[in-house]
Design a protein around this motif. Structure first.
Motif, PDB file in Angstrom:
ATOM      1  N   LEU A 159       2.864   0.583  -8.882  1.00  0.00           N
ATOM      2  CA  LEU A 159       2.263   0.377  -7.553  1.00  0.00           C
ATOM      3  C   LEU A 159       2.637  -1.003  -6.998  1.00  0.00           C
ATOM      4  CD1 LEU A 159      -1.297   1.958  -8.000  1.00  0.00           C
ATOM      5  CD2 LEU A 159       0.605   2.869  -6.650  1.00  0.00           C
ATOM      6  N   HIS A 160       2.677  -2.007  -7.876  1.00  0.00           N
ATOM      7  CA  HIS A 160       3.086  -3.338  -7.415  1.00  0.00           C
ATOM      8  C   HIS A 160       4.547  -3.332  -6.963  1.00  0.00           C
ATOM      9  CE1 HIS A 160      -0.371  -5.997  -8.001  1.00  0.00           C
ATOM     10  NE2 HIS A 160      -0.722  -5.129  -8.930  1.00  0.00           N
ATOM     11  N   PHE A 161       5.365  -2.599  -7.693  1.00  0.00           N
ATOM     12  CA  PHE A 161       6.780  -2.479  -7.321  1.00  0.00           C
ATOM     13  C   PHE A 161       6.893  -1.833  -5.927  1.00  0.00           C
ATOM     14  CE2 PHE A 161      10.764   0.001  -7.415  1.00  0.00           C
ATOM     15  CZ  PHE A 161      11.670  -1.015  -7.689  1.00  0.00           C
ATOM     16  N   ALA A 162       6.074  -0.811  -5.706  1.00  0.00           N
ATOM     17  CA  ALA A 162       6.066  -0.131  -4.399  1.00  0.00           C
ATOM     18  C   ALA A 162       5.611  -1.099  -3.309  1.00  0.00           C
ATOM     19  CB  ALA A 162       5.129   1.080  -4.457  1.00  0.00           C
ATOM     20  N   HIS A 163       4.540  -1.829  -3.595  1.00  0.00           N
ATOM     21  CA  HIS A 163       3.964  -2.725  -2.590  1.00  0.00           C
ATOM     22  C   HIS A 163       4.924  -3.854  -2.224  1.00  0.00           C
ATOM     23  CE1 HIS A 163       0.933  -5.931  -1.337  1.00  0.00           C
ATOM     24  NE2 HIS A 163       0.916  -5.023  -0.394  1.00  0.00           N
ATOM     25  N   GLU A 164       5.641  -4.360  -3.225  1.00  0.00           N
ATOM     26  CA  GLU A 164       6.620  -5.422  -2.962  1.00  0.00           C
ATOM     27  C   GLU A 164       7.684  -4.897  -1.980  1.00  0.00           C
ATOM     28  OE1 GLU A 164       6.556  -8.537  -3.719  1.00  0.00           O
ATOM     29  OE2 GLU A 164       8.613  -9.134  -3.223  1.00  0.00           O
ATOM     30  N   GLY A 165       8.093  -3.649  -2.172  1.00  0.00           N
ATOM     31  CA  GLY A 165       9.048  -3.041  -1.246  1.00  0.00           C
ATOM     32  C   GLY A 165       8.471  -2.961   0.162  1.00  0.00           C
ATOM     33  N   LEU A 166       7.237  -2.522   0.260  1.00  0.00           N
ATOM     34  CA  LEU A 166       6.599  -2.394   1.577  1.00  0.00           C
ATOM     35  C   LEU A 166       6.520  -3.747   2.283  1.00  0.00           C
ATOM     36  CD1 LEU A 166       3.715   0.101   0.701  1.00  0.00           C
ATOM     37  CD2 LEU A 166       5.868   0.607   1.894  1.00  0.00           C
ATOM     38  N   ASN A 175       8.567  -6.051   2.070  1.00  0.00           N
ATOM     39  CA  ASN A 175       9.911  -6.404   2.562  1.00  0.00           C
ATOM     40  C   ASN A 175      10.388  -5.453   3.646  1.00  0.00           C
ATOM     41  OD1 ASN A 175       9.937  -8.281   0.511  1.00  0.00           O
ATOM     42  ND2 ASN A 175      11.080  -6.967  -0.897  1.00  0.00           N
ATOM     43  N   GLY A 176       9.533  -4.532   4.058  1.00  0.00           N
ATOM     44  CA  GLY A 176       9.926  -3.572   5.095  1.00  0.00           C
ATOM     45  C   GLY A 176      10.800  -2.450   4.563  1.00  0.00           C
ATOM     46  N   GLU A 177      10.763  -2.242   3.240  1.00  0.00           N
ATOM     47  CA  GLU A 177      11.570  -1.160   2.655  1.00  0.00           C
ATOM     48  C   GLU A 177      10.785   0.152   2.655  1.00  0.00           C
ATOM     49  OE1 GLU A 177      12.783  -2.465  -1.271  1.00  0.00           O
ATOM     50  OE2 GLU A 177      13.175  -4.463  -0.498  1.00  0.00           O
ATOM     51  N   LYS A 178      11.521   1.234   2.406  1.00  0.00           N
ATOM     52  CA  LYS A 178      10.888   2.561   2.300  1.00  0.00           C
ATOM     53  C   LYS A 178      10.747   2.910   0.821  1.00  0.00           C
ATOM     54  CE  LYS A 178      11.662   3.342   6.732  1.00  0.00           C
ATOM     55  NZ  LYS A 178      10.802   3.581   7.795  1.00  0.00           N
ATOM     56  N   VAL A 179       9.634   3.550   0.515  1.00  0.00           N
ATOM     57  CA  VAL A 179       9.297   3.829  -0.877  1.00  0.00           C
ATOM     58  C   VAL A 179       8.895   5.291  -1.046  1.00  0.00           C
ATOM     59  CG1 VAL A 179       7.736   3.172  -2.768  1.00  0.00           C
ATOM     60  CG2 VAL A 179       8.369   1.462  -1.041  1.00  0.00           C
ATOM     61  N   GLN A 239      -6.051   5.301  -2.794  1.00  0.00           N
ATOM     62  CA  GLN A 239      -7.308   4.559  -2.989  1.00  0.00           C
ATOM     63  C   GLN A 239      -7.094   3.356  -3.911  1.00  0.00           C
ATOM     64  OE1 GLN A 239     -10.374   7.227  -4.384  1.00  0.00           O
ATOM     65  NE2 GLN A 239     -10.245   8.451  -2.511  1.00  0.00           N
ATOM     66  N   ASP A 240      -6.299   3.556  -4.961  1.00  0.00           N
ATOM     67  CA  ASP A 240      -5.962   2.442  -5.864  1.00  0.00           C
ATOM     68  C   ASP A 240      -5.343   1.296  -5.075  1.00  0.00           C
ATOM     69  OD1 ASP A 240      -6.783   3.425  -8.254  1.00  0.00           O
ATOM     70  OD2 ASP A 240      -4.773   3.674  -9.123  1.00  0.00           O
ATOM     71  N   MET A 241      -4.431   1.653  -4.162  1.00  0.00           N
ATOM     72  CA  MET A 241      -3.742   0.618  -3.380  1.00  0.00           C
ATOM     73  C   MET A 241      -4.735  -0.084  -2.458  1.00  0.00           C
ATOM     74  SD  MET A 241      -0.045   2.277  -2.503  1.00  0.00           S
ATOM     75  CE  MET A 241      -0.030   4.020  -2.835  1.00  0.00           C
ATOM     76  N   GLU A 242      -5.618   0.695  -1.852  1.00  0.00           N
ATOM     77  CA  GLU A 242      -6.603   0.084  -0.954  1.00  0.00           C
ATOM     78  C   GLU A 242      -7.548  -0.830  -1.712  1.00  0.00           C
ATOM     79  OE1 GLU A 242      -8.147   3.404   1.212  1.00  0.00           O
ATOM     80  OE2 GLU A 242      -6.330   3.439   2.456  1.00  0.00           O
ATOM     81  N   ARG A 243      -7.914  -0.415  -2.929  1.00  0.00           N
ATOM     82  CA  ARG A 243      -8.804  -1.254  -3.745  1.00  0.00           C
ATOM     83  C   ARG A 243      -8.146  -2.589  -4.079  1.00  0.00           C
ATOM     84  NH1 ARG A 243     -11.445   3.256  -6.265  1.00  0.00           N
ATOM     85  NH2 ARG A 243      -9.509   3.657  -7.375  1.00  0.00           N
ATOM     86  N   LYS A 244      -6.844  -2.613  -4.089  1.00  0.00           N
ATOM     87  CA  LYS A 244      -6.150  -3.874  -4.354  1.00  0.00           C
ATOM     88  C   LYS A 244      -6.091  -4.741  -3.094  1.00  0.00           C
ATOM     89  CE  LYS A 244      -3.203  -1.715  -7.848  1.00  0.00           C
ATOM     90  NZ  LYS A 244      -4.039  -2.056  -8.999  1.00  0.00           N
ATOM     91  N   GLU A 288      -1.255   2.013   7.773  1.00  0.00           N
ATOM     92  CA  GLU A 288      -0.139   1.962   8.722  1.00  0.00           C
ATOM     93  C   GLU A 288       1.179   2.431   8.147  1.00  0.00           C
ATOM     94  OE1 GLU A 288       0.711  -1.391  11.008  1.00  0.00           O
ATOM     95  OE2 GLU A 288      -1.064  -1.084  12.267  1.00  0.00           O
ATOM     96  N   VAL A 289       1.335   2.269   6.845  1.00  0.00           N
ATOM     97  CA  VAL A 289       2.634   2.580   6.238  1.00  0.00           C
ATOM     98  C   VAL A 289       2.664   3.965   5.587  1.00  0.00           C
ATOM     99  CG1 VAL A 289       3.442   0.227   5.869  1.00  0.00           C
ATOM    100  CG2 VAL A 289       1.953   1.276   4.183  1.00  0.00           C
ATOM    101  N   ARG A 290       1.468   4.521   5.432  1.00  0.00           N
ATOM    102  CA  ARG A 290       1.342   5.820   4.775  1.00  0.00           C
ATOM    103  C   ARG A 290       2.131   6.885   5.537  1.00  0.00           C
ATOM    104  NH1 ARG A 290      -4.390   8.266   2.736  1.00  0.00           N
ATOM    105  NH2 ARG A 290      -3.605  10.360   2.467  1.00  0.00           N
ATOM    106  N   ASN A 291       3.030   7.526   4.850  1.00  0.00           N
ATOM    107  CA  ASN A 291       3.899   8.560   5.440  1.00  0.00           C
ATOM    108  C   ASN A 291       4.851   8.053   6.521  1.00  0.00           C
ATOM    109  OD1 ASN A 291       2.927  10.484   3.692  1.00  0.00           O
ATOM    110  ND2 ASN A 291       1.261  11.054   5.078  1.00  0.00           N
ATOM    111  N   THR A 292       4.973   6.722   6.639  1.00  0.00           N
ATOM    112  CA  THR A 292       6.044   6.201   7.479  1.00  0.00           C
ATOM    113  C   THR A 292       6.956   5.301   6.631  1.00  0.00           C
ATOM    114  OG1 THR A 292       4.629   4.391   8.198  1.00  0.00           O
ATOM    115  CG2 THR A 292       4.787   6.281   9.683  1.00  0.00           C
TER     116      THR A 292
END
Ligand SMILES: Nc1ncnc2c1ncn2[C@@H]1O[C@H](COP(=O)(O)OP(=O)(O)O)[C@@H](O)[C@H]1O
Ligand SMILES: [Mg+2]
Length: 234
Positions: free
Chosen positions: A44-51, A53-57, A71-76, A82-86
């Motif tokens: 999840l951290h790897f995914a978030h780091e991409g986000l 940087n404006g990358e797609k995951v 929910q895990d991501m929101e809890r963090k 805004e980025v969900r499904n975009t």
């Protein structure tokens, strides 16, 4: 993919330091550890780091449901709405549906990666995909083929795996660590007989790059993973 390739950071400082700055672009990394060691958290951290940087995951989950991961991501404390499904696409596959799961991964995933231009892809855990094959030779061949397919894509790939029974070093089917470029091991270590066990991370292998050979303690905190790069467990 060479040592001079741009680095793809995990966004976990101590771990990126262990990796000589991060993963090599378009490489394949496996994270191996028993349940609860933090494989999903690292992914999840790897995914978030991409986000950031404006990358797609793309996050393919074979065990946790989409909602749970969001929910895990929101809890963090990450703003995911805004980025969900975009920018981030979490897809839950049903590992009991053999044909559908295999078709999704082998045929539809490469297409999806290209369509959205995903730079980071996570499959969590790949061991459930491997477990779809009951015959060892078929499992090896199918995983190899799948990895070959993914090597043609312009993304950095994370594959997580449970460990093999009675081992904290080998993945469940002892295949993915040979095929991946980078192997990150998460395990519990007891520094000495009298001490408590600590979770520790080790970069066991990294093709094409220098990396730390140390075993470093880490902690899963609410909104970050702390890897103590300066410390040594032994
Ligand atoms: N939603 C959560 N709330 C509180 N703690 C959590 C949550 N998710 C994970 N954790 C903690 O993080 C640890 C690692 O979880 P996880 O990353 O899912 O491990 P793995 O994918 O290796 O099984 C868990 O054992 C738990 O202590
Ligand atoms: Mg997990």
């Amino acid at each position: 993919m060479t040592a001079d390739s741009p680095r793809v950071r995990f966004g976990i400082d101590g771990l990126d330091q262990m990796l000589g700055g991060g993963l090599l672009e378009k490489s394949i990394c496996s994270i191996i550890g028993t349940y609860g060691t933090g494989k999903t958290t690292l992914a999840l951290h790897f995914a978030h780091e991409g986000l950031k940087n404006g990358e797609k995951v793309i996050y393919i989950s074979l065990d946790e449901r989409e909602e749970m991961l969001y929910q895990d991501m929101e809890r963090k404390g990450w703003d995911i709405e805004e980025v969900r499904n975009t920018s981030i696409y979490v897809v839950k596959l049903d590992p009991t549906d053999f044909t559908l799961s295999i078709n999704h991964l082998k045929n539809e995933l490469p297409q999806l990666i290209r369509e959205i231009g995903a730079q980071r892809v996570i499959i969590d855990p790949i061991s459930l995909f491997e477990g779809l094959f009951t015959d060892e030779a078929t499992r090896r061949k199918e995983l190899f083929r799948f990895i070959e397919i993914m090597r043609d894509e312009a993304c950095t790939l994370i594959l997580t795996s449970e460990t093999r029974e009675n081992s904290s070093y080998a993945s469940k089917y002892a295949l993915v660590e040979y095929m991946a470029d980078t192997v990150i091991l998460l395990r519990y270590v007891r520094p000495n007989k009298l001490a408590e066990v600590h979770p520790a991370v080790e970069v066991a292998k990294m093709r094409g790059s220098d990396h730390s050979r140390g075993v470093k303690p880490y902690e899963l905190l609410r909104d970050q993973v702390q890897v103590y790069f300066e410390a040594n467990v032994f």
